[in-house]
Design a protein around this motif. Structure first.
Motif, PDB file in Angstrom:
ATOM      1  N   UNK A 153      -2.687 -48.383  -7.579  1.00  0.00           N
ATOM      2  CA  UNK A 153      -1.913 -49.518  -8.067  1.00  0.00           C
ATOM      3  C   UNK A 153      -0.534 -49.104  -8.562  1.00  0.00           C
ATOM      4  N   UNK A 154      -0.135 -47.925  -8.189  1.00  0.00           N
ATOM      5  CA  UNK A 154       1.231 -47.510  -8.474  1.00  0.00           C
ATOM      6  C   UNK A 154       1.470 -47.117  -9.916  1.00  0.00           C
ATOM      7  N   UNK A 155       0.383 -46.823 -10.640  1.00  0.00           N
ATOM      8  CA  UNK A 155       0.593 -46.449 -12.039  1.00  0.00           C
ATOM      9  C   UNK A 155       0.478 -44.935 -12.160  1.00  0.00           C
ATOM     10  N   UNK A 156       1.566 -44.281 -12.404  1.00  0.00           N
ATOM     11  CA  UNK A 156       1.516 -42.849 -12.690  1.00  0.00           C
ATOM     12  C   UNK A 156       2.709 -42.497 -13.574  1.00  0.00           C
TER      13      UNK A 156
ATOM     14  N   UNK B  36       5.561 -41.605 -13.086  1.00  0.00           N
ATOM     15  CA  UNK B  36       6.886 -42.100 -12.693  1.00  0.00           C
ATOM     16  C   UNK B  36       7.263 -43.346 -13.490  1.00  0.00           C
ATOM     17  N   UNK B  37       6.234 -44.134 -13.825  1.00  0.00           N
ATOM     18  CA  UNK B  37       6.519 -45.379 -14.526  1.00  0.00           C
ATOM     19  C   UNK B  37       7.151 -45.141 -15.895  1.00  0.00           C
TER      20      UNK B  37
ATOM     21  N   UNK C 199       9.594 -43.612 -16.469  1.00  0.00           N
ATOM     22  CA  UNK C 199      11.049 -43.675 -16.317  1.00  0.00           C
ATOM     23  C   UNK C 199      11.605 -45.051 -16.695  1.00  0.00           C
ATOM     24  N   UNK C 200      10.738 -46.069 -16.589  1.00  0.00           N
ATOM     25  CA  UNK C 200      11.217 -47.417 -16.929  1.00  0.00           C
ATOM     26  C   UNK C 200      11.314 -47.593 -18.438  1.00  0.00           C
TER      27      UNK C 200
END
Ligand SMILES: Nc1ncnc2c1ncn2[C@@H]1O[C@H](COP(=O)(O)OP(=O)(O)OP(=O)(O)O)[C@@H](O)[C@H]1O
Ligand SMILES: [Mg+2]
Lengths: 293, 302, 361
Positions: free
Chosen positions: B21-24, B26-27, B29-30
């Motif tokens: 679900x794209x949660x790692x 990298x998030x 950074x937001x």
């Protein structure tokens, strides 16, 4: 009749017809009318700043440079320029530093709640600045930052960060993620990927974003107006006060002040246009639309 | 299977789920940007909203709104705002479309025209207002030229009324609308129009049935952004209009409250009303927009 | 609107230059009603330019176009009444399949019932009824292709122009669609002009093939003509004459002569017009070789590679002077084997020498 003789007028004729159609005349007429008036508006300011007295007639009665001196001293233009530069510089720097990583994450990841996060970044741009400016000013005054340089910088950051994000997200999206995978397979770690692969590719986007924010911050009036104090007034706000309180100083001095402001924005604009095209300066919002679909 | 491996397996499937679900990391950074928005945009807005229900004079929580809607002068500022912002945005978009259509193919001097058009945008509303003040005045160049050409006999009154504000918003809004429309139009595949012309459509039909529907979603955005610009007309309304008469727009009402009585509660109430008005229009426009085709405008495969 | 039948479409010296460069030079061609013409040539040779000039999307720099007696080259595309299938289809993304096909009819203010009837017929023709209400983005490449064809033919245009309509499809689909296009052309009695860079496609579809190179027409003829009797070395090269040898000619009559190089001696009875004694280019197709001397023509070689190609073998052989020959044969040869090949004199094509035969595919 079926001779091989070539009629070269064929192409020329069609071109001629297109450029003389009535609708073209109308459109070009409107554009030229717009330009004439624009030149008139700017010309009026410039001419009056050099005039001694201009009550009646096409041009002032005489010419002088003295009002520039008056404006420079009375409005403390040097001080205003310094403040404007400080604010714009800080805003550009912080917005880029904070916005770029966020843009990267938004470009590369799809996660639950992304739409809400996007909305958070979109609203400051889609809302008139005055609407969130007043609560923001209230808040900044509550923090005892009202009238300070820091307060002005914070206020300007609210639209600037989303700007950077909206410019850079589509820019990063079009960089093929397989490039990063390829680098990883070649043994590069995240840090190396960032510095050696991404950074060089993003530079044009960063430049565009930085210039956009710069142009915008220098011209942004409402937010600075609401939070600035005597030591943190930027050029636009000072110009507004000067015009609004006209009568205190001669009109020509206000014009001279306006010319100072104009020169500084035009300078930034010329620098900006060396790196980005005019359409780019507004069309960052196109990306806004694509995000909404 | 021991409990330990089980839990490791569990955590690895969980990690898998998160990753899918794209949660790692990298998030993360937001986080700075989001935090900045939460603290300096969301919180103040919520705070302002709450503040607007706590009037300065400790009256009932709707007191500010009662005052606003009870006072005809205040109430009329909503009407005044719409009366300026709606026609200005419409005029700007309607002017921008034909010019952008004409310039969609490379025209000689295109870049020069674009550059000149970007100038009023970067100069900002304050300077435009200041210039217009002198330019449109009874003995300014504009009236002088018209009188010299015997088009009019007495100077036109364009200051301290609706027209001054309107003109200043066209000067700063039209270039914006034009450049935006141009970038939308150049995104439409020219093959579309060629195909239509082969199928027998003349220039007007090509515009009506092909270019316009493909452009419509972009025009909606252009309209909205122009509307936003026009909605905070406050410098031009104050300098060129009649800020206590028909240019008493919402932005003027809000800033007046602050500069006259420092009543931030009332000012917040007015800005909330402004935001609601503006969002209503934007939502309406987007609702209409969603009925149009909003996909790619390049056509064909790919 | 409906097909007004015409006798011929005549192009006279149609040329087009872009700035300084000539994209199309002096194209003259007469196309009869019902013909299927293929414009064939390598990339950049001006095929699309030619087609766009006929369609009216480009104005020609010089020349004229006649439909029977009527000159049409200054008419805008919408008044020429032609149909066109674009390379990337150019379907309207905001319209459904049905509305894409109906577009031209609606522009012509055709009655609703009539529109429905004809669109249904067109949908049936390209077998897309189940997809009538989808948008182009929801279709596969082959389906989009068929919508584009239906959109062009539903108006029953006098002439249908197609610009590499199959180039975006995979090999199998391409073969299928090729058959369908040919069938539509027949059943609807269309006049078609078809642009392609694939010689096989051109051969299988067209009544006549127009071979172009650098904006200049090289040869116009039936597929057999062009294949068996190319007009010059360039066309020969493009049509698959892989053996292009630089040799010396000694004529014995206007049509026949002996050609020699250091180690090879051949006789030919197929000299192109204007071939003179001296340096010439000799073109021989790989499958014209025989594995024995033929009527005195013999070339001694050593086999250097053998490639199995389904029904026969692709063989490379080295002559005594080192020249490489490409040969197709059904006989199974071995690498290193010494073989003498022969070729009929009428299949040894001799052309005046051209500067540099550009190699294509
Ligand atoms: N708009 C243009 N401006 C300048 N040159 C052009 C233009 N269009 C085509 N040309 C040139 O004209 C020549 C012929 O182009 P054309 O598109 O007709 O080639 P083509 O045979 O269709 O090739 P392909 O098979 O690749 O589609 C090319 O050299 C091309 O570079
Ligand atoms: Mg082509």
């Amino acid at each position: 009749m079926a001779s091989l003789a070539t009629p070269p007028e064929v192409q020329v004729k069609t071109k001629w017809k297109i450029s003389k159609s009535p609708s073209s005349w109308l459109v070009w007429g409107a554009v030229i009318f717009f330009f004439i008036n624009l030149v008139g508006v700017i010309g009026t300011v410039v001419v009056s700043s050099f005039g001694t007295e201009w009550f009646d007639g096409w041009l002032p009665a005489g010419w002088t440079l003295s009002f520039y001196q008056t404006a420079w001293h009375d409005y403390q233009v040097a001080e205003l320029l310094k403040v404007t530069l400080k604010v714009a510089g800080a805003v550009v720097l912080i917005a880029i530093l904070v916005g770029t990583p966020a843009a990267y994450a938004l470009a590369r990841r799809d996660f639950p709640g992304k739409r809400i996060v996007m909305l958070c970044f979109l609203l400051p741009i889609m809302l008139p600045p005055i609407t969130f400016g007043i609560p923001l000013a209230t808040f900044i005054y509550k923090l005892n930052l009202g009238g300070t340089l820091l307060g002005v910088i914070i206020a300007n950051l609210v639209p600037a960060i989303p700007f950077v994000i909206l410019v850079l997200t589509p820019f990063i999206e079009q960089i093929d993620p397989r490039i990063e995978s390829a680098a990883r397979i070649c043994g590069a770690n995240t840090w190396q990927i960032f510095w050696r692969i991404l950074a060089p590719l993003i530079v044009p986007g960063l430049l565009a974003a930085a210039l956009l924010v710069l142009v915008q911050t220098v011209a942004l009036f409402e937010l600075t107006y609401l939070v600035s104090g005597p030591t943190s007034t930027t050029l636009v706000v000072a110009l507004y006060y000067a015009v609004f309180a006209s009568g205190i100083r001669p009109y020509q001095a206000i014009s001279a002040m306006a010319v100072f402001y104009m020169l500084s924005t035009l300078f930034i604009l010329i620098v900006a246009l060396r790196f980005v095209s005019p359409t780019q300066l507004v069309s960052r919002v196109r990306n806004t639309s694509e995000e909404k679909n | 299977m021991s409990a330990k491996t089980q839990s490791r397996e569990f955590s690895s499937t969980r990690r898998f789920w998160l990753k899918e679900h794209g949660i790692d990391s990298t998030l993360l950074l937001i986080v700075p940007a989001l935090l900045a928005m939460l603290v300096f945009f969301v919180y103040p807005t919520v705070y302002g909203t709450i503040l607007s229900f706590h009037p300065a004079n400790k009256a009932g929580f709707l007191e500010n709104y009662k005052t606003f809607f009870g006072d005809p002068y205040m109430r009329k500022s909503i009407f005044n705002t719409f009366r300026i912002a709606l026609p200005v945005s419409l005029v700007n978009v309607c002017l921008a479309v034909p010019v952008a259509v004409k310039m969609r193919h490379r025209v000689k001097g295109q870049r020069a025209i674009n550059t000149i058009l970007i100038i009023p945008i970067s100069l900002g509303t304050v300077l435009i207002a200041e210039g217009l003040y002198a330019y449109l005045s009874p003995n300014g160049w504009f009236n002088r030229t018209l009188m010299a050409a015997h088009i009019i006999h007495a100077p036109l009154q364009m200051l301290h009324n609706f027209w001054g504000v309107m003109i200043s918003l066209i000067i700063s809004g039209f270039p914006f609308a034009f450049l935006l429309t141009l970038s939308y139009i150049s995104g439409i595949n020219p093959k579309m129009e060629e195909a239509a012309s082969i199928l027998g459509a003349g220039p007007i039909q090509r515009f009506r049935f092909v270019t316009l529907p493909l452009l419509a979603p972009g025009l909606a955005i252009t309209f909205c952004l122009n509307f936003v610009l026009a909605f905070s007309v406050f410098p031009s309304a104050n300098l060129l209009g009649n800020p206590s008469g028909d240019s008493h727009v919402l932005a003027v009402a809000a800033t007046d409250v602050i500069s006259q009585s420092y009543d931030y509660s009332m000012a917040s109430a007015i800005s909330l009303i402004t935001a609601v008005c503006e969002i209503t229009v934007v939502v309406l426009v987007f609702a209409i927009r969603s009925r149009f085709y909003t996909g790619s405008t390049t056509g064909g495969k790919g | 609107m409906s097909k007004t039948s015409f006798n011929e479409l005549r192009l006279v010296g149609v040329s087009r230059t872009f700035d300084e460069s000539v994209a199309l030079s002096n194209l003259s061609l007469t196309i009869a009603n019902g013909e299927f013409i293929a414009l064939l040539g390598p990339s950049g040779c001006g095929k699309s330019t030619a087609l766009n000039c006929i369609a009216g999307l480009l104005s020609q720099t010089s020349g004229s176009i006649f439909l029977d007696g009527k000159r049409i080259d200054s008419l805008p595309p919408e008044r020429r009444g032609f149909g066109m299938v674009f390379q990337n289809y150019a379907l309207f993304p905001h319209l459904t399949v049905r509305n894409n096909i109906a577009f031209g009819l609606k522009i012509r203010r055709t009655k609703k019932a009539e529109v429905r009837k004809r669109v249904d017929a067109a949908l049936a023709l390209v077998r897309l009824q189940p997809h009538a209400d989808k948008f182009p983005a929801q279709l596969s490449g082959g389906q989009q292709q068929r919508v584009a064809i239906a959109r062009a033919v539903v108006l029953e245009p006098q002439v249908v122009l197609m610009d590499e309509p199959l180039s975006n499809l995979d090999a199998k689909l391409r073969n299928e669609m090729r058959g369908e296009i040919r069938k539509l052309h027949k059943t609807l009695g269309l006049t078609s002009i078809y642009v392609t860079h694939d010689q096989e496609e051109a051969m299988s579809l067209a009544d006549r093939v127009v071979v172009m190179h650098d904006g200049v027409v090289q040869q116009v003829g039936t597929p057999e003509d062009v294949y068996l009797q190319p007009a010059n070395a360039f066309v020969a090269d493009f049509m698959g004459y892989r053996n292009l040898l630089q040799m010396t000619l000694k004529k014995s009559s206007t049509k026949a002569g002996a050609i020699t190089s250091e180690k090879i001696k051949l006789s030919s009875s197929n000299l192109a017009a204007k071939t003179t004694n001296g340096a010439v280019t000799v073109a021989i197709r790989p499958d014209d070789f025989t594995v024995k001397a033929t009527r005195g023509n013999q070339i001694r070689t050593i086999i250097s590679s053998v490639e199995y190609q389904g029904k026969d073998f692709g063989v490379e052989a080295t002559c005594e002077d080192g020249t490489q020959l490409f040969i197709r044969t059904e006989e199974k040869l071995k690498i290193g084997q010494k073989v003498t090949f022969g070729v009929k004199p009428e299949r040894v094509l001799v052309f005046p020498q051209k500067k540099s035969p550009s190699h294509v595919g």
